[in-house]
Scaffold this active site. Structure first.
Site, PDB file in Angstrom:
ATOM      1  N   GLY A  71       6.246  -1.595  -5.383  1.00  0.00           N
ATOM      2  CA  GLY A  71       7.411  -1.430  -6.061  1.00  0.00           C
ATOM      3  C   GLY A  71       8.095  -0.230  -5.797  1.00  0.00           C
TER       4      GLY A  71
ATOM      5  N   GLU B 162       9.314  -7.141  -9.844  1.00  0.00           N
ATOM      6  CA  GLU B 162       8.150  -7.921 -10.932  1.00  0.00           C
ATOM      7  C   GLU B 162       6.877  -7.397 -10.221  1.00  0.00           C
ATOM      8  OE1 GLU B 162       9.006  -9.710 -13.116  1.00  0.00           O
ATOM      9  OE2 GLU B 162      10.951 -11.108 -13.026  1.00  0.00           O
TER      10      GLU B 162
ATOM     11  N   GLU C 254      -4.751  -1.984 -13.756  1.00  0.00           N
ATOM     12  CA  GLU C 254      -4.859  -3.463 -13.326  1.00  0.00           C
ATOM     13  C   GLU C 254      -6.012  -3.821 -12.534  1.00  0.00           C
ATOM     14  OE1 GLU C 254      -1.551  -5.179 -10.838  1.00  0.00           O
ATOM     15  OE2 GLU C 254      -1.518  -6.652 -12.239  1.00  0.00           O
TER      16      GLU C 254
ATOM     17  N   LYS D 109       9.671 -13.110   2.747  1.00  0.00           N
ATOM     18  CA  LYS D 109       8.458 -12.656   3.488  1.00  0.00           C
ATOM     19  C   LYS D 109       7.233 -13.130   2.763  1.00  0.00           C
ATOM     20  CE  LYS D 109       5.839  -9.280   3.802  1.00  0.00           C
ATOM     21  NZ  LYS D 109       4.473  -9.981   3.991  1.00  0.00           N
TER      22      LYS D 109
ATOM     23  N   CYS E 195      -0.227 -11.384 -13.060  1.00  0.00           N
ATOM     24  CA  CYS E 195       0.658 -10.337 -13.482  1.00  0.00           C
ATOM     25  C   CYS E 195       0.614  -9.823 -14.899  1.00  0.00           C
ATOM     26  CB  CYS E 195       2.172 -10.368 -12.572  1.00  0.00           C
ATOM     27  SG  CYS E 195       2.902 -11.671 -13.185  1.00  0.00           S
TER      28      CYS E 195
END
Ligand code: NAD
Length: 504
Positions: free
Chosen positions: A246, A263, A404, A188, A297
């Site tokens: 996640g 991840e 982040e 996806k 990331c």
């Protein structure tokens, strides 16, 4: 519905963009009317609408295709699988320029200094795992003369691979390990970047992969991604994306206890000691956050410098970034910094810069507003650019030091000594990358052993290698991609006991 569209690339080249779902090696219509729209982040212009999968019917269809293909793919001799990988690599090589331009159009990555590297990485990763196809062996044991035991590493079945927007093809390639280990897959794509994977899929079919081994669906995460994660016919989810998503995936995958690898995000520390080679530290610090427009990331976005080197480091870093990280049109060969992926992400980054300023940070470079070169350009001023920004005098408890941002913004503060540096490095919820700069290698290794992160760079940052596992600790996720460690994400170990004697 229309299944292809001719698209003009900024260079003037034209190509045919598939618009449907890629199932059983065919570009097919979705069962619903939903679309995901692709925009050129450099200009804000709409490029094309891609058909989104129906979360029920089309996810079922793609999973069924993958399931039907599983037995045949699993049992195909390793050498034949390997040759298909190599054929695919040749086709990518033939289309490298085009793929790089498509990736650039959809993501805003500068073609020469960024997108081409992603395509080279795609080829390198596929070749690397092609080499593993016939080497992912188990172990054998002879615990007694009349007993032989051995293990085999078996594929899991159908793997759902969910990928992010920041490296559409490169992150996809890391999950081709699933296919190299004998699984079949449904990918996806991220809703912001559906184009390149559909073009790549045509090469997969051309290379001769059996239908159903590799399938691609587009669509929103909350609907199509959600349905893939919960699907009972999916045996494993390999996810790369934000920590927030996640967490949702971890909950939803429990429906059939399917294993997952996550991840996720990061806020990686980079510590510069007084005894470091400051020029080296400056170069890698800039690379570790301003490459890929800061949408990395493992970006080392949280930098701390030992007190007496602090001001000198800030001055050198600002000059280096101004000189080397040239903002501009992604199509120009010298451009290193393109736009952010979307208007939303542009606003998020601006919001964080404002938060940093309000928290008391000093703007050493960049700041709010559009880069000058973009502001004065009629087309680019509508793009999603932000200024490469250095915010100094940060304290580690600031919001800007803990969350982040995922943009070209680095926050910089000071530390006193080794213990202070280690404490600051670990005082964050994430644990993806980390970096230390010092000529004292004993200190460096001590830091590497004690930092709570999946990776530690000594005198570099974000120096990724396909042989070496990549992955996180804490809220950055679990599981490792790349290297031989990456293989274990996609296989289960079966133990076989052979009784060679005649006793009970
Ligand atoms: P995201 O989490 O918003 O989306 C990632 C993917 O998940 C997309 O395909 C999205 O459609 C899908 N998704 C969203 N909601 C879902 C749901 N409920 N169920 C299933 N799928 C769903 O992330 P993004 O904005 O595309 O990427 C940026 C994030 O990815 C950053 O946090 C970055 O740190 C992280 N990232 C991590 C790594 C790594 O290797 N650790 C690499 C690249 C990016």
């Amino acid at each position: 519905m229309t299944l292809t569209k001719e698209i003009s690339l900024p260079s003037g080249a034209k190509y045919t963009q598939p618009l449907g779902l890629f199932i059983n090696n065919e570009n097919v219509d979705s069962s619903c009317e939903d679309v995901v729209k692709s925009y050129n982040p450099a200009t804000g212009e709409a490029i094309v609408a891609i058909q989104a999968a129906d979360p029920k019917k089309d996810v079922d269809r793609a999973v069924k295709a993958a399931r039907d293909a599983f037995g045949g793919w699993k049992n195909l001799p390793a050498t034949e699988k390997r040759d298909l990988f190599y054929k695919l690599c040749s086709l990518i090589e033939e289309n490298l320029e085009l793929l790089a331009e498509v990736e650039s159009l959809d993501t805003g990555k500068p073609v020469e200094t960024n997108a081409k590297y992603d395509i080279q990485e795609l080829i390198a990763v596929l070749k690397y795992y092609a080499g593993w196809i016939d080497k992912n062996n188990g172990q054998s044991f002879v615990p007694q003369p009349n007993k032989l035991c051995y293990t085999v590493h078996q594929p899991l079945g159908v793997v759902g691979c969910i990928i992010p927007f920041n490296y559409p093809l490169a992150m996809m390639s890391w999950k081709w390990t699933a296919i190299a280990t004998g699984n079949t897959a449904v990918f996806k794509s991220a809703e912001q970047t559906p184009l390149s994977i559909l073009f790549f899929a045509q090469l997969v079919a051309k290379a001769g992969f059996p239908p159903g081994v590799f399938n691609v669906i587009s669509g929103l995460g909350e609907t199509v991604g959600d349905s893939l994660v919960k699907h009972l016919g999916v045996n494993k989810i390999a996810f790369t994306g934000s920590t927030k998503v996640g967490q949702i995936i971890q909950r939803n995958a429990s429906v059939n206890l399917k294993p997952i690898t996550l991840e996720c995000g990061g806020k990686s520390p980079l510590m510069v000691f007084d005894d470091a080679d400051i020029d080296q530290a400056v170069k890698w610090t800039a690379f570790g956050i301003f490459n890929n427009m800061g949408q990395i990331c493992s970006g080392t976005s949280r930098c701390f410098v030992q007190e007496s080197s602090y001001e000198a480091f800030l001055t050198k870093l600002a000059k280096h970034v101004e000189d080397e990280y040239i903002v501009g049109n992604p199509i120009h060969a010298k451009t290193v910094v393109g736009p952010q992926i979307s208007k939303d992400q542009q606003s998020t980054v601006q919001k964080y810069i404002k938060i940093g300023i309000d928290e008391g940070c000093r703007v050493v470079l960049g700041g709010l507003g559009l880069p000058e070169i973009v502001e004065n350009d009629e087309q680019l001023s509508k793009g999603y650019y932000v200024k490469p920004t250095i915010l100094a005098d940060v304290k580690n408890h600031f919001k800007i030091a803990q969350e982040e941002i995922f943009g070209p913004v680095i926050v910089i503060g000071t530390f006193k000594d080794f213990d202070d540096a280690l404490e600051i490095a670990n005082d964050v919820q994430y644990g993806l990358g980390s970096a230390i700069f010092s000529k004292d290698l004993v200190k460096c290794h001590k830091f590497a052993h004690n930092v709570e992160a999946g990776m530690c760079w000594i005198n570099s940052s974000n120096d990724v290698d396909i042989n070496v596992p990549f992955g996180g600790a804490k809220m950055s996720g679990f599981g490792r991609e790349l290297g031989s460690y990456g293989l274990s994400n996609f296989t289960s170990v079966k133990s076989v006991y052979v009784n060679l004697g005649d006793q009970l």
